[in-house]
Design a protein around this motif. Structure first.
Motif, mmCIF file in Angstrom:
data_model
loop_
_atom_site.group_PDB
_atom_site.id
_atom_site.type_symbol
_atom_site.label_atom_id
_atom_site.label_comp_id
_atom_site.label_asym_id
_atom_site.label_seq_id
_atom_site.Cartn_x
_atom_site.Cartn_y
_atom_site.Cartn_z
ATOM 1 N N GLY A 84 0.813 -1.215 0.000
ATOM 2 C CA GLY A 84 0.000 0.000 0.000
ATOM 3 C C GLY A 84 0.843 1.260 0.000
ATOM 4 N N LEU A 85 1.901 1.257 0.812
ATOM 5 C CA LEU A 85 2.793 2.419 0.856
ATOM 6 C C LEU A 85 3.494 2.624 -0.488
ATOM 7 N N VAL A 86 3.911 1.516 -1.112
ATOM 8 C CA VAL A 86 4.561 1.613 -2.425
ATOM 9 C C VAL A 86 3.590 2.201 -3.450
ATOM 10 N N LEU A 87 2.341 1.754 -3.420
ATOM 11 C CA LEU A 87 1.340 2.265 -4.361
ATOM 12 C C LEU A 87 1.090 3.753 -4.143
ATOM 13 N N VAL A 88 0.971 4.159 -2.878
ATOM 14 C CA VAL A 88 0.747 5.577 -2.582
ATOM 15 C C VAL A 88 1.926 6.411 -3.080
ATOM 16 N N ALA A 92 1.546 9.203 -5.938
ATOM 17 C CA ALA A 92 1.875 10.608 -5.688
ATOM 18 C C ALA A 92 2.910 11.115 -6.687
ATOM 19 N N LYS A 93 3.911 10.284 -6.963
ATOM 20 C CA LYS A 93 4.936 10.681 -7.938
ATOM 21 C C LYS A 93 4.318 10.890 -9.310
ATOM 22 N N LEU A 94 3.411 9.998 -9.699
ATOM 23 C CA LEU A 94 2.771 10.104 -11.007
ATOM 24 C C LEU A 94 1.866 11.322 -11.074
ATOM 25 N N TYR A 95 1.163 11.602 -9.981
ATOM 26 C CA TYR A 95 0.223 12.726 -9.956
ATOM 27 C C TYR A 95 0.940 14.062 -10.123
ATOM 28 N N LEU A 193 -3.902 15.042 -17.543
ATOM 29 C CA LEU A 193 -5.119 14.610 -16.855
ATOM 30 C C LEU A 193 -5.106 13.109 -16.619
ATOM 31 N N ILE A 194 -4.673 12.344 -17.629
ATOM 32 C CA ILE A 194 -4.589 10.890 -17.481
ATOM 33 C C ILE A 194 -3.614 10.523 -16.368
ATOM 34 N N ASN A 195 -2.471 11.213 -16.311
ATOM 35 C CA ASN A 195 -1.488 10.949 -15.264
ATOM 36 C C ASN A 195 -2.081 11.206 -13.878
ATOM 37 N N ARG A 196 -2.846 12.279 -13.758
ATOM 38 C CA ARG A 196 -3.427 12.605 -12.453
ATOM 39 C C ARG A 196 -4.499 11.596 -12.054
ATOM 40 N N LEU A 202 -3.942 4.889 -8.178
ATOM 41 C CA LEU A 202 -2.902 4.166 -7.452
ATOM 42 C C LEU A 202 -2.921 4.532 -5.970
ATOM 43 N N ILE A 203 -3.085 5.815 -5.688
ATOM 44 C CA ILE A 203 -3.187 6.244 -4.285
ATOM 45 C C ILE A 203 -4.405 5.609 -3.626
ATOM 46 N N GLY A 204 -5.511 5.535 -4.368
ATOM 47 C CA GLY A 204 -6.720 4.912 -3.830
ATOM 48 C C GLY A 204 -6.529 3.434 -3.534
ATOM 49 N N PHE A 205 -5.896 2.705 -4.471
ATOM 50 C CA PHE A 205 -5.612 1.292 -4.232
ATOM 51 C C PHE A 205 -4.729 1.131 -2.992
#
Length: 221
Positions: A84-88, A92-95, A193-196, A202-205
């Protein structure tokens, strides 16, 4: 004849590989985003990481490594929190990152290749092997497969693992090719927009995985 695998193993393994790769999840979201942003080879690089992760899990399951399955069960919440931490972090990096849009028709002298995106391979590999759902799901699938397809030797085990990886790779090659055919319609603004959106997913997962661990911990008190 002991060196020849059961012929049914190959199509069964390919189907398993496709079924494991196809459902929408955090790894799929990242792979699709990479294909949209970076084109065919970007999607392939991300898909290769997922394929290698699935292959490692499938190898452990096919060889009947019960200790690994037991360790995953015992440390599931720790692995889930880490995943979960890795996904967040990835989300965040992608956003917040600026899109790296690879032109649809790049200069032939500077054309992108798989080597340009090789760093995406370990990223999606890490996301795959730290996903407890993927690990336990593959072990469960192999447990069910063994009831109608016999895996009696190391040759059989290695063959079904190779078939699973082949099915997963076929899925990612097909999906990356399909996305590459239509990505020319995207502008940098749409890609941002797609990146965000992908980052938020990913943050949600990741938040769901961490939230489940927290709820379970509170329930144990």
């Amino acid at each position: 004849m002991d060196f020849l695998p059961n012929p049914l193993i190959i199509p069964v393994g390919i189907i398993i590989g496709i079924l494991v790769a196809a459902p929408v999840g955090p790894v799929n979201v990242l792979c699709i985003q990479r294909a949209i942003e970076r084109g065919f080879w970007g999607g392939i690089a991300a898909g290769l990481g997922a394929m290698l992760g699935d292959g490692l899990i499938a190898l452990c399951a096919a060889l009947g490594v019960g200790a690994i399955s037991g360790a995953v069960q015992v440390h599931r919440m720790t692995i889930q929190a880490l995943g979960g931490l890795v996904l967040v972090a990835f989300g965040a990096k992608l956003y917040f990152s600026s899109p790296r849009f690879v032109p649809v028709t790049p200069n032939r002298e500077h054309a992108e290749t798989l080597r340009d995106f090789v760093w995406d391979i370990p990223q999606t590999f890490l996301l795959t092997i730290t996903n407890p759902g993927a690990v336990l799901g593959l072990f469960a699938i192999f447990g069910g497969v063994s009831s109608f397809v016999e895996v009696n030797s190391y040759i059989d085990a290695l063959t079904i693992v190779a078939a699973v990886m082949g099915g997963s790779l076929a899925w990612w090659v097909s999906l990356s090719h399909l996305i590459a055919r239509f990505r020319h319609r995207l502008s940098v603004e749409r890609l941002q927009l797609i990146n965000r959106v992908a980052g938020l997913l990913l943050i949600g997962f990741g938040a769901l995985l961490i939230g489940e661990v927290v709820v379970k911990r509170i329930g144990l008190l």
